[in-house]
Design a protein around this motif. Structure first.
Motif, PDB file in Angstrom:
ATOM      1  N   PHE A 169      -7.228   9.986  -4.684  1.00  0.00           N
ATOM      2  CA  PHE A 169      -6.314   8.884  -4.877  1.00  0.00           C
ATOM      3  C   PHE A 169      -5.996   7.993  -3.545  1.00  0.00           C
ATOM      4  CE2 PHE A 169      -1.745   7.192  -5.009  1.00  0.00           C
ATOM      5  CZ  PHE A 169      -2.109   6.213  -5.737  1.00  0.00           C
ATOM      6  N   ILE A 170      -5.658   8.909  -2.486  1.00  0.00           N
ATOM      7  CA  ILE A 170      -5.219   8.273  -1.271  1.00  0.00           C
ATOM      8  C   ILE A 170      -6.606   7.586  -0.792  1.00  0.00           C
ATOM      9  CG2 ILE A 170      -4.840   8.527   1.236  1.00  0.00           C
ATOM     10  CD1 ILE A 170      -3.134  10.892   0.331  1.00  0.00           C
ATOM     11  N   PHE A 171      -7.819   7.990  -0.745  1.00  0.00           N
ATOM     12  CA  PHE A 171      -9.064   7.761  -0.295  1.00  0.00           C
ATOM     13  C   PHE A 171      -9.469   6.343  -0.957  1.00  0.00           C
ATOM     14  CE2 PHE A 171     -13.749   7.252  -0.814  1.00  0.00           C
ATOM     15  CZ  PHE A 171     -13.982   7.157   0.491  1.00  0.00           C
ATOM     16  N   ALA A 197      -1.752   3.843 -13.205  1.00  0.00           N
ATOM     17  CA  ALA A 197      -2.470   5.142 -13.659  1.00  0.00           C
ATOM     18  C   ALA A 197      -2.180   6.496 -13.147  1.00  0.00           C
ATOM     19  CB  ALA A 197      -4.059   4.828 -14.181  1.00  0.00           C
ATOM     20  N   ALA A 198      -2.100   6.391 -11.602  1.00  0.00           N
ATOM     21  CA  ALA A 198      -1.911   7.727 -11.093  1.00  0.00           C
ATOM     22  C   ALA A 198      -0.283   8.112 -11.211  1.00  0.00           C
ATOM     23  CB  ALA A 198      -2.256   7.560  -9.504  1.00  0.00           C
ATOM     24  N   THR A 199       0.529   7.316 -11.387  1.00  0.00           N
ATOM     25  CA  THR A 199       1.976   7.400 -11.583  1.00  0.00           C
ATOM     26  C   THR A 199       2.077   7.872 -13.132  1.00  0.00           C
ATOM     27  OG1 THR A 199       2.615   5.798  -9.869  1.00  0.00           O
ATOM     28  CG2 THR A 199       4.174   6.369 -11.412  1.00  0.00           C
ATOM     29  N   VAL A 200       1.760   6.876 -13.945  1.00  0.00           N
ATOM     30  CA  VAL A 200       2.108   7.164 -15.307  1.00  0.00           C
ATOM     31  C   VAL A 200       1.277   8.372 -16.233  1.00  0.00           C
ATOM     32  CG1 VAL A 200       2.157   6.052 -17.809  1.00  0.00           C
ATOM     33  CG2 VAL A 200       2.996   4.872 -15.573  1.00  0.00           C
ATOM     34  N   THR A 246       0.760  -1.122   0.077  1.00  0.00           N
ATOM     35  CA  THR A 246      -0.137   0.069  -0.050  1.00  0.00           C
ATOM     36  C   THR A 246       0.773   1.244  -0.060  1.00  0.00           C
ATOM     37  OG1 THR A 246      -1.599  -1.107   1.102  1.00  0.00           O
ATOM     38  CG2 THR A 246      -1.734   1.271   1.020  1.00  0.00           C
ATOM     39  N   MET A 247       1.892   1.216   0.840  1.00  0.00           N
ATOM     40  CA  MET A 247       2.790   2.306   0.700  1.00  0.00           C
ATOM     41  C   MET A 247       3.601   2.546  -0.444  1.00  0.00           C
ATOM     42  SD  MET A 247       2.120   3.735   3.757  1.00  0.00           S
ATOM     43  CE  MET A 247       2.616   5.041   2.970  1.00  0.00           C
ATOM     44  N   LEU A 248       3.854   1.592  -1.137  1.00  0.00           N
ATOM     45  CA  LEU A 248       4.386   1.710  -2.393  1.00  0.00           C
ATOM     46  C   LEU A 248       3.643   2.125  -3.505  1.00  0.00           C
ATOM     47  CD1 LEU A 248       6.917   0.788  -4.313  1.00  0.00           C
ATOM     48  CD2 LEU A 248       5.612  -1.213  -4.911  1.00  0.00           C
ATOM     49  N   ILE A 249       2.362   1.844  -3.290  1.00  0.00           N
ATOM     50  CA  ILE A 249       1.503   2.295  -4.577  1.00  0.00           C
ATOM     51  C   ILE A 249       1.160   3.722  -4.263  1.00  0.00           C
ATOM     52  CG2 ILE A 249      -1.185   2.338  -5.027  1.00  0.00           C
ATOM     53  CD1 ILE A 249      -1.033  -0.773  -4.639  1.00  0.00           C
ATOM     54  N   LEU A 250       0.986   4.235  -2.900  1.00  0.00           N
ATOM     55  CA  LEU A 250       0.824   5.472  -2.562  1.00  0.00           C
ATOM     56  C   LEU A 250       1.736   6.565  -2.829  1.00  0.00           C
ATOM     57  CD1 LEU A 250      -1.411   5.127   0.914  1.00  0.00           C
ATOM     58  CD2 LEU A 250      -2.052   5.882  -1.489  1.00  0.00           C
ATOM     59  N   CYS A 251       2.857   5.955  -2.584  1.00  0.00           N
ATOM     60  CA  CYS A 251       4.257   6.761  -2.730  1.00  0.00           C
ATOM     61  C   CYS A 251       4.250   6.954  -4.349  1.00  0.00           C
ATOM     62  CB  CYS A 251       5.536   6.281  -2.009  1.00  0.00           C
ATOM     63  SG  CYS A 251       5.561   6.407  -0.259  1.00  0.00           S
ATOM     64  N   MET A 252       4.536   6.010  -4.911  1.00  0.00           N
ATOM     65  CA  MET A 252       4.651   6.168  -6.580  1.00  0.00           C
ATOM     66  C   MET A 252       3.585   7.103  -6.962  1.00  0.00           C
ATOM     67  SD  MET A 252       7.386   4.585  -6.925  1.00  0.00           S
ATOM     68  CE  MET A 252       7.528   4.112  -8.621  1.00  0.00           C
ATOM     69  N   GLY A 253       2.215   6.768  -6.746  1.00  0.00           N
ATOM     70  CA  GLY A 253       1.070   7.433  -7.119  1.00  0.00           C
ATOM     71  C   GLY A 253       0.988   8.964  -6.908  1.00  0.00           C
ATOM     72  N   LEU A 254       1.637   9.198  -5.630  1.00  0.00           N
ATOM     73  CA  LEU A 254       1.415  10.625  -5.236  1.00  0.00           C
ATOM     74  C   LEU A 254       2.618  11.479  -5.771  1.00  0.00           C
ATOM     75  CD1 LEU A 254       0.528  10.356  -1.547  1.00  0.00           C
ATOM     76  CD2 LEU A 254      -0.897  11.393  -3.367  1.00  0.00           C
TER      77      LEU A 254
END
Length: 167
Positions: free
Chosen positions: A98-100, A149-152, A52-60
């Motif tokens: 995104f976080i939500f 998607a939030a990252t790219v 979850t932290m990996l997804i959040l950090c990359m996306g944010l």
């Protein structure tokens, strides 16, 4: 000054992304794993929290860097006015959504499963172990897709905007 460097602006943008994502990822992963260890959580929950932290950090990082490149406030001297402008506000709203989404997608199956364990003690079951694993797998897959998607997508939008500045 950055425009005078013998680098493509794309490289500057991706370098900024790597710095933002890397810095956030190192600190957040350490904190999450340490706190999960101190709470003596099962390894599967530690793995879920780390993912979850990996997804959040990359996306944010992707959202912030990509939208910052797309909606720069080049004529503003005061950083507080930049953050309160349209780009900063849009970044805040998109980041919060995104976080939500990610937290709800990954926490809801766990919450329902643990509530089901409590209800089993009282004589009725909400979810079985197999149903929980299926919902969790689906939630993880959807979260990874949203995180990707939030990252790219914002980074591609930002890269296009930076290329337009060069032309």
């Amino acid at each position: 000054i950055l425009g005078l460097l013998p680098l493509h602006r794309d490289h500057i943008l991706w370098g900024k992304f790597a710095f933002a994502a890397g810095g956030a990822l190192i600190t957040s992963e350490l904190l999450v794993v340490l706190s999960d260890y101190m709470l003596r959580l099962d390894w599967s929950m530690v793995l879920l929290h780390a993912m979850t932290m990996l997804i959040l950090c990359m996306g944010l990082a992707g959202i912030s860097v990509g939208l910052g490149a797309r909606l720069p406030s080049l004529h503003q001297d005061d950083p507080s006015k930049i953050a309160a402008g349209f780009g900063g506000t849009l970044n805040l709203v998109v980041s919060m959504l995104f976080i939500f989404l990610i937290v709800v997608l990954l926490a809801l199956p766990c919450h329902l499963y643990f509530a089901s364990l409590e209800s089993q003690r009282r004589g009725f079951a909400i979810w079985t172990e197999a149903e929980f694993r299926a919902w969790l797998a689906l939630s993880v897959a959807v979260s990874v897709a949203i995180g990707y998607a939030a990252t790219v997508v914002p980074m591609k939008i930002g890269t296009r905007a930076f290329r337009a500045l060069e032309a």
